[in-house]
Design a protein around this motif. Structure first.
Motif, PDB file in Angstrom:
ATOM      1  N   SER A  21       0.811  -1.217   0.000  1.00 29.16           N
ATOM      2  CA  SER A  21       0.000   0.000   0.000  1.00 29.16           C
ATOM      3  C   SER A  21       0.846   1.271   0.000  1.00 29.16           C
ATOM      4  N   GLU A  22       1.990   1.229   0.686  1.00 28.12           N
ATOM      5  CA  GLU A  22       2.831   2.427   0.753  1.00 28.12           C
ATOM      6  C   GLU A  22       3.508   2.738  -0.579  1.00 28.12           C
ATOM      7  N   ARG A  23       3.566   1.746  -1.487  1.00 33.67           N
ATOM      8  CA  ARG A  23       4.171   1.973  -2.800  1.00 33.67           C
ATOM      9  C   ARG A  23       3.134   2.252  -3.882  1.00 33.67           C
ATOM     10  N   LYS A  24       1.871   2.195  -3.517  1.00 36.59           N
ATOM     11  CA  LYS A  24       0.817   2.346  -4.513  1.00 36.59           C
ATOM     12  C   LYS A  24       0.849   3.719  -5.166  1.00 36.59           C
ATOM     13  N   ASN A  25       1.068   4.770  -4.379  1.00 38.96           N
ATOM     14  CA  ASN A  25       1.113   6.124  -4.936  1.00 38.96           C
ATOM     15  C   ASN A  25       2.295   6.295  -5.889  1.00 38.96           C
ATOM     16  N   LEU A  26       3.424   5.670  -5.543  1.00 38.61           N
ATOM     17  CA  LEU A  26       4.594   5.750  -6.412  1.00 38.61           C
ATOM     18  C   LEU A  26       4.324   5.108  -7.763  1.00 38.61           C
ATOM     19  N   PHE A  27       3.717   3.921  -7.733  1.00 39.08           N
ATOM     20  CA  PHE A  27       3.399   3.243  -8.987  1.00 39.08           C
ATOM     21  C   PHE A  27       2.293   3.971  -9.745  1.00 39.08           C
ATOM     22  N   PHE A  28       1.381   4.587  -9.017  1.00 39.84           N
ATOM     23  CA  PHE A  28       0.322   5.365  -9.673  1.00 39.84           C
ATOM     24  C   PHE A  28       0.934   6.499 -10.491  1.00 39.84           C
ATOM     25  N   VAL A  29       1.889   7.214  -9.906  1.00 39.59           N
ATOM     26  CA  VAL A  29       2.555   8.302 -10.622  1.00 39.59           C
ATOM     27  C   VAL A  29       3.327   7.764 -11.820  1.00 39.59           C
ATOM     28  N   LEU A  30       4.000   6.615 -11.633  1.00 39.34           N
ATOM     29  CA  LEU A  30       4.769   6.008 -12.717  1.00 39.34           C
ATOM     30  C   LEU A  30       3.865   5.637 -13.888  1.00 39.34           C
ATOM     31  N   PHE A  31       2.750   4.958 -13.599  1.00 37.33           N
ATOM     32  CA  PHE A  31       1.835   4.550 -14.665  1.00 37.33           C
ATOM     33  C   PHE A  31       1.143   5.758 -15.303  1.00 37.33           C
ATOM     34  N   LEU A  32       0.868   6.769 -14.508  1.00 35.19           N
ATOM     35  CA  LEU A  32       0.258   7.979 -15.046  1.00 35.19           C
ATOM     36  C   LEU A  32       1.207   8.663 -16.025  1.00 35.19           C
ATOM     37  N   VAL A  33       2.480   8.741 -15.664  1.00 35.65           N
ATOM     38  CA  VAL A  33       3.483   9.343 -16.554  1.00 35.65           C
ATOM     39  C   VAL A  33       3.602   8.520 -17.841  1.00 35.65           C
ATOM     40  N   MET A  34       3.596   7.191 -17.709  1.00 32.79           N
ATOM     41  CA  MET A  34       3.679   6.334 -18.886  1.00 32.79           C
ATOM     42  C   MET A  34       2.480   6.550 -19.807  1.00 32.79           C
ATOM     43  N   TYR A  35       1.291   6.650 -19.225  1.00 30.70           N
ATOM     44  CA  TYR A  35       0.080   6.817 -20.045  1.00 30.70           C
ATOM     45  C   TYR A  35       0.063   8.185 -20.714  1.00 30.70           C
ATOM     46  N   ASN A  84      -8.597   2.318 -10.615  1.00 29.63           N
ATOM     47  CA  ASN A  84      -8.674   1.266  -9.603  1.00 29.63           C
ATOM     48  C   ASN A  84      -7.591   1.416  -8.536  1.00 29.63           C
ATOM     49  N   MET A  85      -6.457   1.982  -8.905  1.00 33.10           N
ATOM     50  CA  MET A  85      -5.378   2.165  -7.933  1.00 33.10           C
ATOM     51  C   MET A  85      -5.744   3.205  -6.875  1.00 33.10           C
ATOM     52  N   GLN A  86      -6.740   4.028  -7.175  1.00 31.33           N
ATOM     53  CA  GLN A  86      -7.204   5.022  -6.210  1.00 31.33           C
ATOM     54  C   GLN A  86      -8.506   4.598  -5.533  1.00 31.33           C
ATOM     55  N   SER A  87      -8.946   3.368  -5.809  1.00 32.51           N
ATOM     56  CA  SER A  87     -10.199   2.867  -5.256  1.00 32.51           C
ATOM     57  C   SER A  87      -9.932   1.674  -4.346  1.00 32.51           C
ATOM     58  N   GLN A  88     -10.682   1.594  -3.253  1.00 33.28           N
ATOM     59  CA  GLN A  88     -10.538   0.476  -2.326  1.00 33.28           C
ATOM     60  C   GLN A  88     -11.146  -0.802  -2.895  1.00 33.28           C
ATOM     61  N   VAL A  89     -12.280  -0.666  -3.600  1.00 35.81           N
ATOM     62  CA  VAL A  89     -12.955  -1.810  -4.206  1.00 35.81           C
ATOM     63  C   VAL A  89     -13.098  -1.527  -5.700  1.00 35.81           C
ATOM     64  N   PRO A  90     -12.184  -2.037  -6.517  1.00 33.93           N
ATOM     65  CA  PRO A  90     -12.192  -1.706  -7.941  1.00 33.93           C
ATOM     66  C   PRO A  90     -13.105  -2.607  -8.776  1.00 33.93           C
ATOM     67  N   PRO A  91     -14.385  -2.250  -8.916  1.00 30.24           N
ATOM     68  CA  PRO A  91     -15.278  -3.088  -9.695  1.00 30.24           C
ATOM     69  C   PRO A  91     -15.301  -2.687 -11.175  1.00 30.24           C
ATOM     70  N   ILE A  92     -15.739  -3.605 -12.007  1.00 32.46           N
ATOM     71  CA  ILE A  92     -16.006  -3.314 -13.408  1.00 32.46           C
ATOM     72  C   ILE A  92     -17.246  -4.111 -13.785  1.00 32.46           C
ATOM     73  N   SER A  93     -18.180  -3.483 -14.441  1.00 31.62           N
ATOM     74  CA  SER A  93     -19.430  -4.151 -14.775  1.00 31.62           C
ATOM     75  C   SER A  93     -19.188  -5.284 -15.768  1.00 31.62           C
TER      76      SER A  93
END
Length: 314
Positions: A21-35, A84-93
Motif C-alpha cells: 500500500s505504501e508503494r501504490k502512490n509511487l506506482f500510480f505516478v509512474l503509470f500515469l506518466v507512462m500513459y 482502480n489504484m485510487q479505489s478500495q474496491v475496484p469493480p467493473i461491470s
C-alpha cells in the motif's frame, strides 16, 4: 448450477497489481506518466503527419494508423487501472468487462497487422527503391489499412461473443489489472474448450503468421544490405531493422508466450508483468522507435515550432 445464465453476475472485481500500500502512490505516478507519455507522443505524431503535406506518404499513413492504434490500445486498460489504484474496491461491470475485452483484442490485433504493413513498406523501400512509388500506391496502402481494420474487428468480435456465452455465477474476482481473456476463462465454470481452441487457432493464424512475415521482410532487407552502395545507406538499413525488430520482438514475444504457449508454472504476477510489457510499454516506445527518431518527423516538428514562433513574433 450449469443451467444458470451468465447474466447472474453483474460485475467483476479487478484484483489489480500485487503491491504494498505504501508503494501504490509511487506506482500510480509512474503509470500515469507512462500513459500521458503514450497519449502525447502518439497524438503528436498524428498531428504532425496531418499537418505536413510532405509526410503524406505510405510509410507515414501506416505510422499514423499505428499511433492511433497505440493510443487506443493503451486507453483500453490504463485509465481503468489508474482509477482502480485510487479505489478500495475496484469493480467493473459485466458489460464493461466484455467491452474492454473487445477493444483490447481489436487494437492489439490491429497493431500486429500494422507491424506487417510497415515491415513490407520498409522492405520495398530498401530492396526496390526505384519501384517503390509504383508498388506502394495509395490504393494498396489504403486497402492494407482497411483490410487490417476489417479482419481485426471480426476477430475481436468473435472472441467477445464466445466470452459472452460463458457463465460466471461464482467467484467474480479477476486476478489481473484488466479483463484478460485467460483470467476470465479460469473464472468460468462453463466448458471453455471452444474458447481455448479459437484462441489457439486464431492466435496462430494472426500472431505467428504475421510475425513470420515481419521476420521475412526484415531478413530480405538484411540480405540486400551488401547491395547498398553507400555506408550511410547501410547504417540506415541496420538502424531501421534493429530498432523495429526490438519493438516487434518485445510485443510478439510476450503475447505468444502468454496466450499461445501458456504454462501451468506461470504465476499471476508473471502473467501481469508480461501483459504490462505489451499493453503499456510497447505503445509508449513505438512513437520514439518508429517516428520521433525519424529525420522527416523532426523536420516537421521543427517547422511547426518555427512557424508558431514566427507567428508570435509578428
Amino acid at each position: 448450477m450449469t443451467g444458470r445464465n451468465q447474466t447472474a453476475i453483474t460485475a467483476f472485481l479487478l484484483q489489480g497489481l500485487p503491491m504494498e500500500s505504501e508503494r501504490k502512490n509511487l506506482f500510480f505516478v509512474l503509470f500515469l506518466v507512462m500513459y500521458v507519455t503514450t497519449v502525447l507522443g502518439n497524438l503528436l505524431i498524428i498531428f504532425l503527419i496531418c499537418l505536413d503535406s510532405q509526410l503524406h506518404t505510405p510509410m507515414y499513413l501506416f505510422l499514423s494508423s499505428l499511433s492511433f492504434s497505440d493510443l487506443s490500445f493503451s486507453s483500453a486498460t490504463m485509465p481503468k487501472l489508474l482509477q482502480n489504484m485510487q479505489s478500495q474496491v475496484p469493480p467493473i461491470s459485466y458489460t464493461g468487462c466484455l467491452t474492454q475485452v473487445y477493444f483490447f483484442m481489436l487494437f492489439g490485433d490491429l497493431e500486429s497487422f500494422l507491424f506487417v504493413a510497415m515491415a513490407y513498406d520498409r522492405h520495398v523501400a530498401i530492396c526496390f527503391p526505384l519501384h517503390y512509388t509504383a508498388i506502394m500506391s495509395p490504393k494498396l496502402c489504403l486497402s492494407l489499412v482497411a483490410l487490417s481494420w476489417v479482419l481485426t474487428t471480426l476477430d475481436a468480435l468473435l472472441h467477445t461473443l464466445l466470452m459472452a456465452r460463458l457463465c460466471f455465477c461464482a467467484g467474480n474476482v479477476i486476478p489481473h489489472f484488466f479483463c484478460d481473456m485467460s483470467a476470465l476463462l479460469k473464472l468460468s465454470f462453463s466448458d471453455t474448450q471452444v474458447n481455448e481452441l479459437v484462441i489457439f487457432i486464431m492466435g496462430g493464424l494472426i500472431l505467428v503468421i504475421l510475425f513470420l512475415l515481419i521476420i521475412l521482410s526484415y531478413a530480405r532487407i538484411v540480405l540486400s544490405i551488401p547491395k547498398v552502395p553507400s555506408a550511410r545507406g547501410i547504417y540506415k538499413a541496420f538502424s531501421t531493422c534493429g530498432s523495429h525488430l526490438a519493438v516487434v520482438s518485445l510485443f510478439y514475444g510476450t503475447v505468444i508466450g502468454l496466450y499461445l504457449c501458456p504454462s501451468t508454472e506461470n504465476s499471476t504476477l508473471k502473467e501481469m508483468v508480461m501483459a504490462m510489457i505489451y499493453a503499456m510499454v510497447t505503445p509508449m516506445l513505438n512513437p520514439f522507435i518508429y517516428s520521433l527518431r525519424n529525420r522527416d518527423m523532426k523536420g516537421a516538428l521543427g517547422k511547426v515550432f518555427f512557424k508558431n514562433k514566427t507567428s508570435f513574433s509578428v
